[in-house]
Design a protein around this motif. Structure first.
Motif, PDB file in Angstrom:
ATOM      1  N   UNK A  96       0.800  -1.229   0.000  1.00  0.00           N
ATOM      2  CA  UNK A  96       0.000   0.000   0.000  1.00  0.00           C
ATOM      3  C   UNK A  96       0.837   1.287   0.000  1.00  0.00           C
ATOM      4  N   UNK A  97       2.186   1.133  -0.061  1.00  0.00           N
ATOM      5  CA  UNK A  97       3.095   2.286  -0.012  1.00  0.00           C
ATOM      6  C   UNK A  97       2.830   3.151   1.236  1.00  0.00           C
ATOM      7  N   UNK A  98       2.402   2.506   2.295  1.00  0.00           N
ATOM      8  CA  UNK A  98       2.158   3.232   3.526  1.00  0.00           C
ATOM      9  C   UNK A  98       2.190   2.226   4.693  1.00  0.00           C
ATOM     10  N   UNK A  99       2.510   2.738   5.892  1.00  0.00           N
ATOM     11  CA  UNK A  99       2.499   1.899   7.100  1.00  0.00           C
ATOM     12  C   UNK A  99       1.514   2.519   8.072  1.00  0.00           C
ATOM     13  N   UNK A 100       0.603   1.706   8.574  1.00  0.00           N
ATOM     14  CA  UNK A 100      -0.423   2.173   9.488  1.00  0.00           C
ATOM     15  C   UNK A 100       0.087   2.002  10.925  1.00  0.00           C
ATOM     16  N   UNK A 101       0.912   2.964  11.361  1.00  0.00           N
ATOM     17  CA  UNK A 101       1.651   2.851  12.612  1.00  0.00           C
ATOM     18  C   UNK A 101       0.742   2.696  13.820  1.00  0.00           C
ATOM     19  N   UNK A 102      -0.283   3.528  13.916  1.00  0.00           N
ATOM     20  CA  UNK A 102      -1.130   3.475  15.104  1.00  0.00           C
ATOM     21  C   UNK A 102      -1.835   2.127  15.233  1.00  0.00           C
ATOM     22  N   UNK A 103      -2.301   1.645  14.110  1.00  0.00           N
ATOM     23  CA  UNK A 103      -2.970   0.337  14.133  1.00  0.00           C
ATOM     24  C   UNK A 103      -2.005  -0.763  14.566  1.00  0.00           C
ATOM     25  N   UNK A 104      -0.780  -0.733  14.002  1.00  0.00           N
ATOM     26  CA  UNK A 104       0.209  -1.766  14.335  1.00  0.00           C
ATOM     27  C   UNK A 104       0.671  -1.650  15.786  1.00  0.00           C
TER      28      UNK A 104
END
Length: 609
Positions: A96-104
């Motif tokens: 997705x060319x993005x990292x979902x930091x808060x979710x992880x």
């Protein structure tokens, strides 16, 4: 539960936790489905699921016994979960060319808490299941030592449902630990509070759990414990636990040897190795208490051959088999059944094996028995020694070491007189021989067959009373291993004619020894009782290691001294031996003591003592 069933349950539990943590984190942040698509949720779930199970196998999370979990297991969980989150983040970036930091991050926190909690619930359940509910059925236990060994003992006693001991408190001299709790148990104070703690907490049992304890410290602690009615034991040696010889909770009684022993002296290993290594060694009396221990100690220095000479076939067989189990591939071990009174046989053994060093431990040593049998004492202790010494001289033995006794000093008994005679005999032989002849004198050895310890133990087992000759009777004591090591060291230092005297420490009252042994056996003095039966024939109230003519001693090694050699004309010794066969028991005693007493008188004047 078998391994396969356990593995399946853990993997199923982890799968639910992994998927649950992903979905929970998603719904916490986005309850109205406004950002994440189904594709994002699916990729994240599958990535974390696969990564977790791969890493769980790498870090052996499914093979650990979680009922015994500690910090090490928690660290393995942390590494596994963290790496699986990192891998998931990288996959998100790729898709997705993005990292979902808060979710992880939320998924990571939930993952850690749920995985860790699911494992540590095993510890809680195990402790709850095996908890000793009715402590009245168990012995309330005080642990002395709140270090790593003591806490290990406390943990074992708390979790081992088969143990009948229930830990109540610690005692430790480290003031930093006082008033704190370890494993839920209070640290009451130092050794000075032992007696008070036993009374206040109704202690039935005391465990000394300090492996590094020095002998003087053990004496101090035991003296405090002995003032209570609690049974006192100590934990096994750490090396025995590590080698699997014993388990942590196999406690051993404090032995009287532990209290009378001393700090071990450092031997001159290089000097002994040079003297004994690759040499032929012969030990007479090799089946006896001292002789067998000398054999054990000698074998540590790699002789090429050791000849175990003794009269009793059972005792020689026992030490022969013991040494073969350990050294058979390294050392030639030869059992030789022979009586030192048999001159021809002794010469035959010496001629066959040509020893470099002879340790002469064979002797009749029992004082009262030799009073009744003076002829046998002379035949064995004098003529037997003469046979061994002359064979050593004939076959060019480098050194012969005679194991003598403190009873040879100002002897009042036949055994001591024959030992004194034997010392003078080999001193005279040394004057015209290339063999170095020396004697080593020491007192009683704890645990030997002639020691009072086995007798006292037997009397305690029979319910008492213990019989002591006199309330003021004192003796020197040394452990068998220490005496044997110092004998070997003295042999290395030999130049010829010396009488080596071992430092026996402070003399001990036999009455105090009896009292300690009763307490160490778990009884009170009132229960067993002590009776005085009078001094036996030939016994002295106290022992000496030097007579007046030998007091000018010098220390040549820690715990080893050289006494001034007292010589006697060979003709006097020879006369006694020639006339011996015509003497009765009364004459033997009379003539034997005449020689010893006259010798002392002559040399007392000579040395102006």
């Amino acid at each position: 539960m078998n391994y396969k069933k356990r593995l399946s349950l853990l993997m199923l539990l982890d799968s639910m936790i992994v998927l649950g943590s992903v979905y929970a984190s998603y719904f916490i942040l986005h309850p109205y489905f406004q950002i994440f698509t189904a594709k994002t949720l699916l990729v994240s779930s599958v990535s974390l699921f696969v990564a977790h199970h791969v890493l769980a196998n790498i870090f052996h999370l499914y093979k650990k016994a979680w009922e015994y979990a500690s910090v090490g297991e928690l660290w393995a969980i942390f590494k596994s979960v963290t790496l699986s989150i990192i891998i998931t983040a990288l996959i998100q970036l790729g898709f997705f060319q993005d990292i979902y930091f808060r979710t992880l991050f939320i998924a990571w926190v939930l993952h850690i808490l749920l995985i860790g909690g699911s494992r540590y619930v095993w510890v809680v359940l195990r402790n709850a299941y095996f908890k000793k509910q009715d402590v009245t059925d168990y012995k309330r236990t005080l642990i002395i030592g709140a270090g790593s060994a003591g806490t290990m003992i406390a943990r074992q006693l708390k979790t081992n449902h088969e143990s009948k001991l229930y830990p109540v408190a610690f005692v430790d001299d480290d003031v930093k630990k006082h008033k704190l709790e370890i494993m839920g148990l209070p640290v009451l104070g130092g050794k000075e509070v032992i007696q008070e703690a036993v009374k206040h907490f109704n202690i039935d049992y005391i465990i000394i759990a300090i492996p590094s304890l020095k002998i003087n410290q053990l004496k101090e602690i035991y003296n405090e414990c002995a003032q209570t009615e609690a049974k006192t034991q100590s934990m096994p040696k750490i090396e025995d636990i590590m080698l699997g010889k014993v388990s942590v909770n196999q406690f051993k009684d404090v032995k009287v040897e532990d209290l009378l022993g001393r700090e071990p002296v450092e031997l001159d290993h290089e000097g002994i190795l040079e003297k004994i290594g690759d040499k032929v060694i012969l030990v007479t009396g090799a089946g006896g208490s001292i002789g067998s221990e000398i054999c054990r100690q000698i074998c540590k220095f790699n002789p090429s051959k050791i000849v175990l000479l003794g009269h009793g076939e059972n005792s020689i067989y026992t030490i022969d088999m013991e040494l073969r189990q350990i050294y058979e591939e390294k050392i030639e071990i030869v059992p030789a059944i022979a009586d030192i009174q048999d001159r021809d046989r002794i010469f035959e053994v010496m001629d066959t094996h040509r020893p470099d060093i002879v340790y002469h431990a064979a002797a009749h040593k029992h004082v009262p028995l030799m009073e009744y049998n003076p002829r046998e004492a002379v035949k064995n202790n004098i003529f037997g020694t003469k046979n061994v010494a002359e064979a050593a001289d004939t076959f060019k033995v480098s050194t012969m070491v005679l194991i003598s006794s403190d009873k040879a000093v100002n002897p009042t008994n036949v055994m001591g007189a024959t030992k004194r005679f034997a010392e003078m005999l080999i001193q005279n032989l040394d004057k015209h021989s290339n063999t170095k002849f020396v004697s080593v004198r020491f007192g009683n050895v704890l645990g030997s067959r002639g020691s009072v310890i086995p007798l006292f133990k037997k009397q305690i087992q029979q319910g008492g009373p213990i019989t002591v000759t006199h309330p003021d009777m004192t003796r020197y004591f040394m452990t068998i291993p220490e005496a044997s090591r110092l004998v070997i060291q003295a042999g290395v230092l030999a130049n010829g004619k010396e009488i080596f005297v071992l430092d026996m420490g402070e003399p001990v009252k036999i009455l105090d020894l009896a009292k300690n042994l009763i307490k160490l056996s778990g009884y009170t003095i009132e229960e067993i009782g002590i009776e005085f039966n009078g001094i036996r024939p030939g016994e002295k109230m106290y022992e000496e290691l030097l007579d007046k003519a030998e007091i000018n001693t010098k220390q040549i090694f820690p715990k080893i001294y050289i006494g001034k050699a007292v010589l006697l004309e060979h003709s006097i010794l020879q006369y006694f031996m020639e006339e011996f066969k015509n003497m009765n028991n009364h004459d033997i005693k009379e003539k034997l003591f005449d020689i010893i007493i006259n010798t002392d008188a002559v040399y007392e004047e000579y040395y102006k003592v």
